[in-house]
Design a protein around this motif. Structure first.
Motif, short mmCIF file in Angstrom:
data_model
loop_
_atom_site.label_atom_id
_atom_site.label_comp_id
_atom_site.label_asym_id
_atom_site.label_seq_id
_atom_site.Cartn_x
_atom_site.Cartn_y
_atom_site.Cartn_z
N GLY A 1 0.78 -1.22 0.00
CA GLY A 1 0.00 0.00 0.00
C GLY A 1 0.81 1.28 0.00
N GLN A 2 2.11 1.16 -0.17
CA GLN A 2 2.99 2.33 -0.11
C GLN A 2 3.60 2.63 -1.47
OE1 GLN A 2 3.24 4.06 2.87
NE2 GLN A 2 1.72 2.55 3.55
N SER A 3 4.31 3.76 -1.53
CA SER A 3 5.00 4.11 -2.75
C SER A 3 6.40 3.50 -2.77
CB SER A 3 5.07 5.63 -2.88
OG SER A 3 5.50 5.99 -4.18
N LEU A 4 7.20 3.89 -3.73
CA LEU A 4 8.53 3.32 -3.91
C LEU A 4 9.57 4.08 -3.09
CD1 LEU A 4 6.86 2.61 -6.59
CD2 LEU A 4 9.10 2.29 -7.64
N THR A 5 10.46 3.31 -2.46
CA THR A 5 11.58 3.88 -1.71
C THR A 5 12.87 3.32 -2.28
OG1 THR A 5 10.25 4.04 0.30
CG2 THR A 5 12.64 4.14 0.55
N LEU A 6 13.81 4.19 -2.59
CA LEU A 6 15.09 3.76 -3.14
C LEU A 6 15.93 3.09 -2.07
CD1 LEU A 6 17.03 3.79 -5.61
CD2 LEU A 6 17.91 5.97 -4.74
N ILE A 7 16.38 1.86 -2.38
CA ILE A 7 17.27 1.14 -1.46
C ILE A 7 18.72 1.53 -1.74
CG2 ILE A 7 18.16 -1.13 -0.81
CD1 ILE A 7 15.41 -2.28 -1.60
N ALA A 8 19.12 1.39 -3.01
CA ALA A 8 20.53 1.65 -3.36
C ALA A 8 20.67 1.85 -4.85
CB ALA A 8 21.40 0.50 -2.90
N THR A 9 21.78 2.46 -5.21
CA THR A 9 22.17 2.65 -6.60
C THR A 9 23.40 1.79 -6.86
OG1 THR A 9 21.37 4.93 -6.54
CG2 THR A 9 22.86 4.33 -8.33
N ALA A 10 23.36 1.02 -7.94
CA ALA A 10 24.46 0.12 -8.25
C ALA A 10 25.11 0.52 -9.56
CB ALA A 10 23.95 -1.32 -8.34
N ASN A 11 26.34 0.96 -9.48
CA ASN A 11 27.13 1.28 -10.67
C ASN A 11 28.10 0.15 -10.93
OD1 ASN A 11 25.91 3.75 -11.05
ND2 ASN A 11 27.39 4.83 -9.81
N GLN A 12 28.26 -0.22 -12.18
CA GLN A 12 29.17 -1.31 -12.53
C GLN A 12 30.59 -0.94 -12.16
OE1 GLN A 12 31.58 -1.81 -15.21
NE2 GLN A 12 31.88 -3.93 -14.63
N GLY A 13 31.25 -1.86 -11.46
CA GLY A 13 32.64 -1.66 -11.12
C GLY A 13 32.89 -0.93 -9.82
N SER A 14 31.83 -0.61 -9.09
CA SER A 14 32.02 0.06 -7.81
C SER A 14 31.01 -0.46 -6.80
CB SER A 14 31.88 1.57 -7.97
OG SER A 14 30.59 1.91 -8.40
N GLU A 15 31.25 -0.14 -5.55
CA GLU A 15 30.33 -0.55 -4.50
C GLU A 15 29.00 0.18 -4.65
OE1 GLU A 15 32.67 -3.36 -2.76
OE2 GLU A 15 30.75 -2.73 -1.93
N ALA A 16 27.93 -0.49 -4.30
CA ALA A 16 26.62 0.15 -4.34
C ALA A 16 26.53 1.26 -3.31
CB ALA A 16 25.53 -0.89 -4.11
N THR A 17 25.75 2.27 -3.61
CA THR A 17 25.53 3.38 -2.69
C THR A 17 24.14 3.23 -2.08
OG1 THR A 17 26.90 4.86 -4.03
CG2 THR A 17 25.39 5.88 -2.47
N TYR A 18 24.08 3.13 -0.75
CA TYR A 18 22.83 2.85 -0.06
C TYR A 18 22.21 4.14 0.48
CZ TYR A 18 23.96 -2.07 -0.36
OH TYR A 18 24.24 -3.32 -0.85
N GLU A 19 20.89 4.18 0.45
CA GLU A 19 20.15 5.30 1.01
C GLU A 19 20.00 5.12 2.52
OE1 GLU A 19 19.27 8.03 -0.89
OE2 GLU A 19 20.50 6.91 -2.31
N SER A 20 19.66 6.23 3.16
CA SER A 20 19.49 6.21 4.60
C SER A 20 18.46 5.16 5.00
CB SER A 20 19.05 7.59 5.08
OG SER A 20 18.81 7.60 6.46
N GLY A 21 18.81 4.36 5.98
CA GLY A 21 17.91 3.33 6.47
C GLY A 21 18.15 1.95 5.87
N PHE A 22 19.04 1.88 4.90
CA PHE A 22 19.36 0.61 4.26
C PHE A 22 20.86 0.36 4.37
CE2 PHE A 22 15.24 -0.08 2.44
CZ PHE A 22 14.74 1.18 2.19
N VAL A 23 21.24 -0.89 4.71
CA VAL A 23 22.65 -1.22 4.91
C VAL A 23 23.04 -2.41 4.07
CG1 VAL A 23 22.77 -0.19 7.20
CG2 VAL A 23 22.11 -2.59 6.96
N ILE A 24 24.33 -2.48 3.78
CA ILE A 24 24.85 -3.52 2.90
C ILE A 24 24.69 -4.92 3.50
CG2 ILE A 24 27.19 -3.26 3.78
CD1 ILE A 24 28.20 -3.85 0.93
N ASP A 25 24.81 -5.05 4.82
CA ASP A 25 24.70 -6.36 5.44
C ASP A 25 23.30 -6.95 5.25
OD1 ASP A 25 26.85 -5.65 8.31
OD2 ASP A 25 27.29 -6.18 6.23
N LYS A 26 22.31 -6.10 5.20
CA LYS A 26 20.93 -6.55 5.05
C LYS A 26 20.55 -6.71 3.57
CE LYS A 26 16.59 -7.25 6.23
NZ LYS A 26 16.15 -8.51 6.91
N PHE A 27 21.06 -5.83 2.74
CA PHE A 27 20.71 -5.81 1.31
C PHE A 27 21.97 -5.79 0.43
CE2 PHE A 27 16.24 -5.26 1.91
CZ PHE A 27 16.08 -4.44 3.04
#
Lengths: 112, 113
Positions: B40-66
């Motif tokens: 029932g909610q809208s979309l929330t960005l978890i992370a941005t993934a660029n090829q060849g580099s580590e993903a960049t996570y948004e506030s509230g999301f961590v690499i260990d979980k996602f």
């Protein structure tokens, strides 16, 4: 922090009854405002991108307009197949480059 | 526009387990995005993934979980780790193409029991 607010949350229309959906936004440097349609169980489907105040775009029964603070999605003489959730999003910046921030959406139901 | 294939389309998982979601694009893209859409909610960005580099996570999301992988310009995976019922959501992959803007996959509907 970019913010997007859509109203109303839900809208019921009779077939042929025209109306408008609102999207209010605050963003530091608007790079684009996007409208999407989302049907249940599916990903968002792109409708329009608007870049500057005063810009308008049309597609069939839909027309999107943009001011410096808000955007409207006008639906003219809607049909039952227009029933869906309509999402508004603004393109801004994050540490990775650019990103979309979405509003809560407007659930539109058009009754025959 | 780009065609995005997501797998699986839906899954029911036991709490404490992990699920890896795949996203395949028919064009080479620099940036791929992962979103969560709670019921029932809208979309929330978890992370941005660029090829060849580590993903960049948004506030509230961590690499260990996602944790996210981006091995090449047409493919990415998102893993939802140590799942709990609160992770029940639709997870969406998205790409940005200069001409077509942002395109979304059809999503993965995850239910954690």
């Amino acid at each position: 922090e970019d913010q997007v607010t859509q109203s109303p949350e839900a809208l019921r229309l009779q077939e042929g009854e025209s109306s408008s959906l609102n999207c209010s936004y605050t963003v530091s440097g608007l790079r684009g405002l996007f409208w999407y349609r989302q049907d249940p169980g599916k990903g968002p489907e792109f409708l329009f991108t608007l870049y500057s105040a005063g810009e308008e775009k049309e597609k069939e029964r839909l027309k999107a307009t943009l001011t410096k603070k808000e955007s409207f999605l006008h639906i003219t003489a809607p049909k039952p197949e227009d029933s869906a959730t309509y999402l508004c999003a603004v393109q801004g910046w994050n540490n990775a480059g650019n990103m979309l921030t979405f509003g809560g959406g407007t659930r539109l139901m058009v009754k025959p | 526009s780009a065609v995005i294939s997501q797998k699986p389309s839906r899954d029911i998982c036991q709490r404490g387990t992990s699920l890896t979601i795949q996203c395949q694009v028919d064009s080479q893209v620099t940036m791929m995005f992962w979103y969560r859409q709670q019921p029932g909610q809208s979309l929330t960005l978890i992370a941005t993934a660029n090829q060849g580099s580590e993903a960049t996570y948004e506030s509230g999301f961590v690499i260990d979980k996602f944790p996210i992988s981006r091995p090449n310009l047409t493919f990415s995976t998102l893993t939802v780790s140590n799942m709990s019922p609160e992770d029940s959501s639709i997870y969406l992959c998205s790409v940005q193409l200069a001409i077509y803007g942002y395109t979304f996959g059809s999503g993965t509907r995850l239910t954690v029991v």
